[in-house]
Design a protein around this motif. Structure first.
Motif, PDB file in Angstrom:
ATOM      1  N   SER A 301      47.902  30.467 -95.202  1.00  0.00           N
ATOM      2  CA  SER A 301      47.582  31.852 -95.543  1.00  0.00           C
ATOM      3  C   SER A 301      46.441  31.922 -96.548  1.00  0.00           C
ATOM      4  N   TRP A 302      46.408  30.988 -97.508  1.00  0.00           N
ATOM      5  CA  TRP A 302      45.416  30.993 -98.581  1.00  0.00           C
ATOM      6  C   TRP A 302      43.996  30.828 -98.052  1.00  0.00           C
ATOM      7  N   TRP A 303      43.816  29.922 -97.077  1.00  0.00           N
ATOM      8  CA  TRP A 303      42.435  29.674 -96.646  1.00  0.00           C
ATOM      9  C   TRP A 303      42.011  30.473 -95.430  1.00  0.00           C
ATOM     10  N   VAL A 304      42.957  30.873 -94.563  1.00  0.00           N
ATOM     11  CA  VAL A 304      42.535  31.691 -93.410  1.00  0.00           C
ATOM     12  C   VAL A 304      42.308  33.142 -93.814  1.00  0.00           C
ATOM     13  N   GLN A 305      43.029  33.624 -94.831  1.00  0.00           N
ATOM     14  CA  GLN A 305      42.831  34.940 -95.437  1.00  0.00           C
ATOM     15  C   GLN A 305      42.957  36.075 -94.417  1.00  0.00           C
ATOM     16  N   LYS A 306      41.872  36.784 -94.121  1.00  0.00           N
ATOM     17  CA  LYS A 306      41.937  37.946 -93.229  1.00  0.00           C
ATOM     18  C   LYS A 306      41.909  37.558 -91.750  1.00  0.00           C
ATOM     19  N   GLU A 307      41.761  36.279 -91.482  1.00  0.00           N
ATOM     20  CA  GLU A 307      41.737  35.785 -90.101  1.00  0.00           C
ATOM     21  C   GLU A 307      43.004  34.979 -89.832  1.00  0.00           C
ATOM     22  N   GLY A 308      44.135  35.602 -90.091  1.00  0.00           N
ATOM     23  CA  GLY A 308      45.411  34.924 -89.932  1.00  0.00           C
ATOM     24  C   GLY A 308      45.820  34.785 -88.480  1.00  0.00           C
TER      25      GLY A 308
END
Length: 727
Positions: A301-308
Motif C-alpha cells: 500500500s505504501w509504495w503503490v499509493q493511488k495505483e492500488g
C-alpha cells in the motif's frame, strides 16, 4: 405441449410475482449503462481529471522500494556470476545464472516492500487511527455473490452485519443483496428459505434482497455487472463481499465515509484477515497471514499509493467509476486464454485507474475477515483457477492506457505462479551442475587454441556468502512481520505470549517448508495444463471440511512422491551433503500423502489449537461480528434442513407463490436463440402426466432452469400431483 413449445420459440418477460403480501426478491430496477471496455485502444482525452490533483503518488516511495530491490538484485546477480565464473561459464552455469537472476529480483522486491511496511506499522503505533464521525449521505449496495455456497452461512453472515450496521445508526445508508449464481436447484430453494427467515428475523428495519441468475454469463464478474446494469443507478457505492466474508460495521461505515470524502477514490480495498480455520492447513495460512501479512500488505500500500489493486471482495467501489470504466470484454478465442476474464479483479482495478480514478489499499483498516481453504487439495483447486486467470493476464498486460503500476500488478499475478516452474528449473539446473562436476570428466582444453584450461568450478567461500544473503532476503519479510507482531503487546498476549508465538513461528516455518515443494509442483503442473489449453472450469469452494479419502490423496500426490524419490536419489548419487541441503524439499515431496492428509484433518487442527500452536489474536479474542454470526447460524441451519424439495415447491401453491415472488424476471432474448436445456425441460414437462413424473424426467440442469422460469413452473404446476390410475 403446443403452448409450451410456443413459449420456447418466443421468450416472454415475466416479472416477479407478488402474492399474498410476499415481498419480491428484488427492488424496482434502476438501470445503468456499463459498456465493455476496449483493450486495444484508449482515448486519453476522455480520461477523467482528478479533483485533487495535488494528491498524486510520490516517486520517492517507489524509488526506495523498486530502486532498492534493483540495486540489491544487481549486487546478488554479480556475486552469482563471480561464484560461477572462475573458469568460463558452461551452458548449465549460464542457465543457473539466468534463473537465479529472475527469482532473486522477485524476492528482493518483497523484502524492500516489507521493510517499508514494517516502518509504517511501527510509526503508526505512535499516531493512532484517523477516523471520521460524519453521518453518511449516500447509498451503498452491499453485494454478496454466491455460487452453490452454504445458505446458512451466507444469511447468518448477512444478519450479523446488518444488525451491527443498524446499531451504529447507519442502516438507512445500506441495502443488502445476495446475488446468486447457484446452479443447484436444492441449494437455490435453501437460499430462498434463508432469505425468508432473515427477513422475518430482521423485521422491517432493513432491506435484504435476493436474485438468482438463470445463466451464469461471465461468472462472478458477470454477476456483479448484471447487478450494476439493472440496479446500479440507485446506488453511489458498491461494497463487494464474498461468501466467506465478514466485516465489522465500523469498517463498512468507514469505507463509505472515505468514499464520500474523497471524490477521486474509485475503489478502496481492505486487507482481509483469515479467521475461522479448523484444519492445520487453515491454521498455517491464518498464522502466516496474521503475522507476516501486515508488513507485506502495508508495504504494498505504501509504495503503490493511488495505483492500488483489487482482490475481488471486501472492498468498496464507486459505482460511477466501475460502470464507466470497468466493463470487461470477452477475449477472443476459447479458454483458458480466451473467453471470459477469470481473474477479473486485477483488471477492473487497472481499468478504473486508467479512467482517471484512484485505487487505494486501506492497510490501516482492521475488521475485514475471510476464510482460507481447509486442505492442501482445496488450496490446489483454488490456485488452479487463480493460476489460469492470472496467466490470462498475459493477454491484457499490454492493454492501451494502463498505468505502469497497474501493469506491475498484472505481472505480479502472473509471476506469483510462474515463479514455481522457475524455482523448479533452478533446482534441477543446480542439481545437474553438481552431478556434472561429480561424474563428467571436465574438458580442460577446448578444440580452439587457448593457453589456459577451462573447467567448471565455483568459488565455495563466495557461494556460502551468497547463500546467506539469499536466505536473508527470502526470510526478511517473515522476520520483520514477527518483530512487528511481538512488539504489539495486546496481540502478542492473545497469541500465546512471547514463547508461544515463537513456537508457532517455528511450527509455521517447518510446515510451510515441507508444503512449499508440493505447491511448487502443483503450480508447475497447473501451468503445464493451461499451456495445453485445459480449462479449469468453475467449481464451488469447500469452506469447512478438509477431509479427503486416502485413495484421493494417493491419486493426487503420487507424482509428487515419485518426484521426491527421484530428487533424493539424484542428490544422494552426488553426496550425502547435497542430500542434506535438499532434505526439506525431498522430505516434503516423499511425505506428500500423509502431509496432505494430516494438514487437512480437523482433528489434528483441533489438537494444535488445544496446544496453542499457530494461535492468532482473533482466536483468543474472537471478533464480535464473528461471534454474532456463529450465534445465529444454527437458526439458519435448521431452516435450511426444512427447505422444500423441487417437487414440493411446485405442488404447494403457497410455496410456489413465494418462489415466484422471489424469482428473477426472465430477460428478453433474441428470436431463434433457443436454450437447449430450457427447450428439453419444456418438452419433458409437456410429456409428463403428473408433477412427480415431470420431476423424475428432469436432470439437475433442467431443474435449475425450470426453477428460474416462471412459465415452465406454472405449466408444471398445472399438472396433477400424481398420475391418475389407468383404467
Amino acid at each position: 405441449m403446443d403452448g409450451i413449445k410456443e413459449d420456447v420459440a418466443r421468450e416472454v418477460i415475466c416479472p416477479s410475482v407478488t402474492s399474498g403480501g410476499i415481498d419480491p426478491g428484488m427492488p424496482a430496477e434502476s438501470p445503468r449503462d456499463m459498456p465493455a471496455q476496449r483493450l486495444e485502444r484508449f482515448d486519453y482525452s476522455a480520461r477523467r481529471t482528478l479533483v485533487n490533483a495535488s494528491a498524486r503518488s510520490s516517486w520517492t516511495k517507489r524509488f526506495f522500494v523498486l530502486g532498492g530491490a534493483l540495486a540489491l538484485s544487481i549486487f546478488a546477480i554479480y556475486e552469482m556470476y563471480l561464484v560461477l565464473s572462475i573458469g568460463d561459464l558452461t551452458p548449465v552455469e549460464q542457465v543457473v545464472l539466468g534463473l537465479f537472476a529472475l527469482t532473486f529480483v522477485w524476492i528482493a522486491i518483497a523484502m524492500t516492500s516489507a521493510i517499508a511496511g514494517f516502518a509504517v506499522i511501527v510509526r503508526r503505533r505512535f499516531t493512532g487511527p484517523q477516523r471520521s464521525k460524519e453521518p453518511l449521505k449516500k447509498r451503498t449496495a452491499v453485494l454478496m455473490p454466491t455460487y452453490n455456497e452454504q445458505p446458512d452461512r451466507v444469511f447468518a453472515e448477512l444478519e450479523s452485519m446488518i444488525r451491527a450496521v443498524d446499531a451504529l445508526g447507519e442502516g438507512d445508508a445500506f441495502d443488502w443483496f445476495v446475488i446468486a449464481d447457484t446452479t443447484d436447484a436444492a441449494v437455490a430453494l435453501q437460499e430462498e428459505e434463508g432469505l425468508a427467515l432473515a427477513r422475518q428475523r430482521l423485521g422491517g428495519r432493513t432491506r435484504l434482497f435476493y436474485r438468482r441468475r438463470r445463466q451464469n454469463t461471465g461468472r462472478k464478474a458477470g454477476n456483479v455487472a448484471d447487478f450494476c446494469r439493472r440496479w446500479g443507478g440507485a446506488y453511489e457505492h458498491l461494497l463487494v463481499l464474498d461468501a466467506d466474508s465478514l466485516m465489522d460495521a465500523e469498517t463498512m461505515v468507514e469505507l463509505a465515509r472515505r468514499m464520500e470524502a474523497d471524490p477521486d477514490a474509485g475503489l478502496i480495498q481492505t486487507i482481509p484477515v483469515l479467521v475461522g480455520g479448523t484444519t492445520l492447513m487453515a491454521r498455517i495460512q491464518q498464522f502466516a497471514g496474521r503475522v507476516y501479512g501486515p508488513v507485506v500488505g502495508t508495504g504494498l500500500s505504501w509504495w503503490v499509493q493511488k495505483e492500488g489493486n483489487f482482490w475481488g471482495h471486501n472492498a468498496i467501489i464507486r459505482t460511477e467509476a466501475f460502470t464507466n470504466c470497468a466493463g470487461l470484454p470477452d477475449l477472443p478465442g476459447a479458454p483458458p486464454f480466451g473467453g471470459h476474464i477469470m481473474s477479473h479483479d486485477f483488471v477492473e482495478a487497472a481499468l478504473i485507474r486508467r479512467g482517471g480514478w484512484n485505487v487505494i489499499i486501506a492497510d490501516d483498516l482492521s475488521g475485514s475477515f475471510e476464510e482460507s481453504p481447509p486442505s492442501l487439495i482445496d488450496l490446489a483447486v483454488r490456485d488452479r483457477r487463480w493460476c489460469q486467470g492470472n496467466l490470462q493476464h498475459s493477454r491484457l498486460i499490454a492493454a492501451r492506457g494502463l498505468h505502469w503500476v497497474s501493469r506491475s500488478h498484472l505481472l505480479t499475478g502472473i509471476l506469483s505462479y510462474a515463479t514455481s516452474p522457475l524455482w523448479l528449473m533452478l533446482l534441477i539446473a543446480g542439481l545437474v551442475l553438481a552431478l556434472q562436476a561429480h561424474f563428467i570428466r571436465p574438458e580442460y582444453f577446448s578444440s580452439d587454441f587457448q593457453l589456459f584450461p577451462s573447467w567448471p568450478r565455483i568459488d565455495p567461500e563466495r557461494a556460502l556468502g551468497l547463500f546467506v544473503l539469499t536466505m536473508g532476503v527470502l526470510f526478511t519479510p517473515k522476520i520483520l512481520g514477527l518483530v512487528a507482531f511481538l512488539s504489539d503487546g495486546k496481540a502478542r498476549k492473545a497469541a500465546g505470549g512471547f514463547f508461544g508465538v515463537l513456537v508457532s513461528f517455528l511450527a509455521e516455518m517447518i510446515l510451510s517448508a515441507l508444503v512449499a515443494p508440493i505447491m511448487m509442483l502443483i503450480h508447475t503442473g497447473a501451468i503445464v495444463q493451461i499451456l495445453l489449453r485445459r480449462d479449469a472450469g468453475w467449481n464451488p469452494q469447500r469452506r469447512d471440511d478438509g477431509g479427503v479419502p486416502l485413495t484421493d490423496l494417493i491419486r493426487r500426490h503420487k507424482w509428487h512422491v515419485l518426484s521426491g524419490f527421484i530428487l533424493g536419489g539424484a542428490a544422494l548419487a552426488d553426496s550425502w551433503i547435497l542430500l542434506a541441503w535438499l532434505s526439506p524439499a525431498v522430505t516434503g515431496l516423499i511425505l506428500a500423502v500423509p502431509l496432505s492428509g494430516l494438514t487437512g484433518s480437523a482433528s489434528i487442527g483441533r489438537a494444535f489449537k488445544k496446544m496453542g500452536i499457530l494461535r492468532i489474536p482473533e482466536e483468543s479474542n474472537p471478533p464480535p461480528i464473528r461471534e454474532d454470526m456463529l450465534a445465529v447460524r444454527p437458526s439458519y441451519e435448521a431452516a435450511v434442513l426444512k427447505a422444500p424439495s423441487f417437487a414440493e415447491t411446485v405442488s404447494d401453491p403457497d410455496l410456489l407463490a413465494r418462489h415466484l415472488a422471489f424469482a428473477d424476471r426472465v430477460l428478453p432474448r433474441r428470436r431463434g436463440a433457443v436454450d437447449p436445456v430450457e427447450a428439453m425441460a419444456a418438452a419433458k414437462i409437456g410429456e409428463a402426466e403428473s408433477i412427480r413424473e415431470a420431476a423424475t424426467f428432469l436432470n439437475a440442469k433442467e431443474e435449475a432452469i425450470v426453477l428460474a422460469t416462471p412459465r415452465l413452473l406454472q405449466a408444471m404446476a398445472a399438472l396433477p400431483e400424481v398420475e391418475s390410475p389407468k383404467g
